[in-house]
Enzyme design. Structure first.
Site, PDB file in Angstrom:
ATOM      1  N   ASP A   1     -17.590  30.471  14.860  1.00 13.00           N
ATOM      2  CA  ASP A   1     -16.714  30.832  15.990  1.00 13.00           C
ATOM      3  C   ASP A   1     -15.268  30.996  15.553  1.00 13.00           C
ATOM      4  O   ASP A   1     -14.452  31.532  16.308  1.00 13.00           O
ATOM      5  CB  ASP A   1     -16.751  29.730  17.052  1.00 13.00           C
ATOM      6  CG  ASP A   1     -18.120  29.572  17.684  1.00 13.00           C
ATOM      7  OD1 ASP A   1     -18.732  30.593  18.025  1.00 13.00           O
ATOM      8  OD2 ASP A   1     -18.572  28.426  17.827  1.00 13.00           O
TER       9      ASP A   1
ATOM     10  N   ASP B   1     -15.261  37.697  27.391  1.00 12.76           N
ATOM     11  CA  ASP B   1     -13.968  37.032  27.662  1.00 12.76           C
ATOM     12  C   ASP B   1     -12.833  37.988  28.000  1.00 12.76           C
ATOM     13  O   ASP B   1     -11.688  37.724  27.616  1.00 12.76           O
ATOM     14  CB  ASP B   1     -13.489  36.257  26.409  1.00 12.76           C
ATOM     15  CG  ASP B   1     -14.294  35.009  26.165  1.00 12.76           C
ATOM     16  OD1 ASP B   1     -15.154  34.712  26.985  1.00 12.76           O
ATOM     17  OD2 ASP B   1     -14.030  34.344  25.153  1.00 12.76           O
TER      18      ASP B   1
END
Ligand code: BGC
Length: 612
Positions: free
Chosen positions: A550, A331
């Site tokens: 997460d 990312d």
């Protein structure tokens, strides 16, 4: 970690607005056909694409020959600003005198047939402003007129629609050798020999930390011997013994890998590390913010306290027989394309910290013969729109060209890391129509060109090759949590004639919205790790270790720099990034990276393919 659908990848109005503001490349294209000497008409087109940050730039140029075949060429142009300097170039011999820059062909790219093209580039510096040069000349002839051939195709255009099987942009030849590229492996391989696909014929390293967590859950031993990624998610993780789910340090893992390699007979062993500690990490989300900040000397610390230390360990000769895969910075780069409206991402772009951090990592790791670099390339629900697809690919190309080994510093790219996008939607594809309407106009697909990860990964590879990456690059897809099995998995295509109902009843990806990314309820383990599963794909891999959170469902104090992202809160009703929907996150989750038993159990129950 893992913000997935980013602003700029949702609702088309938002997407267009943000992308327009986030364009990185300063483009300048000029084309001309000029009759010169009696025997050769020079006609050329030069595309100049700069990635810039305060004081620095990385520039790619595509030279296209629109005239008679050339055997030897020199490109010249003038920097408009006297501060602009070439500091290091590639694929040509570069010189600068005053403001005038000269790039002369190397042996391998001196011959340019009519219609042929070549990519060259340089890193440079500037102060004040960094205007784009306009006076490109090849062999003294200006490239600024009408092309000689009636319909030359444009150079790489980000607006070329990316269909599930896009044709590469025609103008850039993927076969131009940048330097010798490894040829596909020929067996039998010698241990430690560099190969095209490090997963081919190899066993995967089993991380004892993760394996023990998995085996401690009911039914978990069915997968406890799968190979999962080892995340080096902070400086302390290099030596180990730190918080989170991982107690072993990098050396301990490598020592254990040597042991596993010795125990498995003659098969090579592949161990996967995730390099994940850029300053301003996870700049568009909060759950995986890291310890380093750009404003606190983070880039320098990233280099000296993190990358250098890891590279030093990996280059120890006692590990030279292992195939070490490094997954580079999840990312990161695409956030510079799609999310520069977020201050932490804007800072990452304007300072050059992400680009330089990734280049530094690639330089260090590509110098180690048994290390294979795969750069993270998001996923279809983030980069699948034209506005994000082409510019992200171009940013990858310019970043990698700026490394010492150029395109040879990477083995490939990985998609879907820690995300939940289905590998394949079995009951429709991007070309399916329902009652005369394309599924692309459904709310779920939202005009994306891809409806699943395999089609996206293959098309993205094709795009990267069209930008100059060698054909030998391969893709990885993280299939650790994209299985979507269990009782709610559709077993046939819907018979509805309403396009939204059809898609919603047919899709195996059962998320509430494709922009949801945190601890998704209903998800299952996906394809087990395997090599060469599909054309262009080096392997399906489990990089996100199933069962590791997460992000926390509510704010939890921690010393890892992790924030609280409401996308992990099941009561949050969302934002523009997920179409203002519920998040679909499981409740009671711990901080990212920590063991989340309830999630692991659900992943087991919903595995697809099912566990035998
Ligand atoms: C976390 C890391 C963790 C990784 C693997 C990321 O979301 O930020 O700390 O190591 O997931 O679980």
């Amino acid at each position: 970690m893992r913000s997935t659908l980013r602003p700029g990848a949702v609702g088309s109005a938002v997407r267009r607005g943000l992308v327009a503001a986030a364009v990185l490349a300063l483009g300048s294209t000029a084309a001309v056909a000029t009759a010169t000497s009696a025997n050769a008409a020079v006609a050329c087109k030069v595309d100049y694409s700069a990635n810039e940050w305060q004081g620095g730039m990385s520039v790619n140029l595509t030279i296209q020959n629109l005239g008679d075949a050339l055997n030897g060429w020199t490109l010249t142009f003038t920097f408009p600003n006297s501060s602009q300097r070439v500091t290091q170039g590639w694929s040509a011999t570069w010189n600068q005198s005053g403001n005038t820059v000269t790039a002369t062909a190397l042996d391998w790219n001196r011959s340019l047939p009519t219609g042929g093209s070549t990519n060259i580039g340089f890193n440079g510096s500037w102060s004040g402003s960094n205007p784009t040069p306009t006076d490109f000349k090849i062999n003294g002839v200006a490239c600024n007129g009408t092309p000689q051939s009636p319909s030359p195709s444009p150079t790489v255009s980000p607006s070329v629609p990316q269909s599930p099987s896009p044709s590469p942009s025609p103008s850039v030849s993927p076969s131009v050798p940048q330097s010798p590229t490894p040829s596909p492996s020929t067996s039998p391989q010698q241990p430690g020999q560099r190969v095209d696909n490090p997963y081919d014929g190899a066993d995967g390293y089993v991380n004892p930390d993760w394996s023990a967590s998995a085996a401690s859950e009911p039914g978990g031993s069915a997968v406890a011997n799968e190979s999962t990624g080892v995340w080096i998610d902070r400086i302390a993780a290099i030596t180990g013994g730190s918080a989170g789910n991982n107690s072993m340090g990098v050396r301990e893992h490598l020592d254990e890998a040597v042991r596993q390699d010795a125990a498995n007979g003659s098969k090579p062993l592949t161990i996967q590390f995730v390099i994940y500690n850029l300053p301003n990490r996870d700049c568009s989300a909060l759950a995986s913010n890291g310890e380093l900040k750009i404003s606190e000397n983070g880039l320098a610390r990233y280099k000296s306290e993190y990358i250098d230390v890891i590279a030093d360990i990996m280059s120890d000769p006692k590990y030279s027989q292992l195939r070490i895969v490094n997954i580079i910075e999840i990312d990161s780069l695409p956030n510079l394309v799609t999310n520069t409206n977020i201050p932490a991402c804007a800072e990452a772009k304007n300072t050059g910290a992400y680009v330089q951090g990734v280049q530094y990592a690639l330089d260090k790791f590509s110098a180690i013969p048994n290390v294979y670099n795969y750069i993270d390339a998001g996923h279809h629900g983030w980069l699948g729109w034209d506005s994000n697809f082409g510019p992200s690919a171009e940013l990858f190309a310019s970043t990698v060209r700026g490394t010492a080994k150029g395109f040879n510093s990477v083995t490939g790219f990985i998609t879907n890391t820690a995300n939940y996008s289905a590998l394949q939607e079995p009951f429709f594809n991007a070309n399916t129509t329902v009652n005369g309407q394309t599924v692309r106009q459904s709310k779920w697909v939202d005009w994306n060109w891809y409806v699943d990860e395999l089609s996206f990964a293959q098309a993205f590879r094709t795009k990267l090759i069209s930008l100059g990456f060698p054909n030998s690059i391969g893709m990885l897809i993280d299939t650790s949590r994209n299985g979507w099995g269990g009782p709610n998995r559709p077993t046939a295509a819907s018979t509805s004639t309403d396009v939204n109902t059809f898609v919603n009843e047919s899709r195996v990806d059962r998320r509430i919205h494709a922009g949801n990314w945190c601890n998704q309820s209903g998800a299952g383990l996906g394809e087990r790790p395997k090599a060469n599963p599909a054309p262009g794909i080096d392997a399906y891999v489990w990089i996100k270790p199933p069962g590791e959170s997460d992000g926390s469902s509510s704010a939890i104090d921690n010393d890892e720099g992790k924030g609280f992202d409401r996308m992990c809160d099941p009561t949050y009703t969302g934002n523009e990034r997920n179409g203002n929907n519920l998040t679909g996150a499981l409740p009671n989750a711990p901080v990212s990276g920590h063991w989340f038993s309830a999630q692991f159990r659900e992943l087991l129950a919903n595995a697809y393919p099912p566990l035998s």
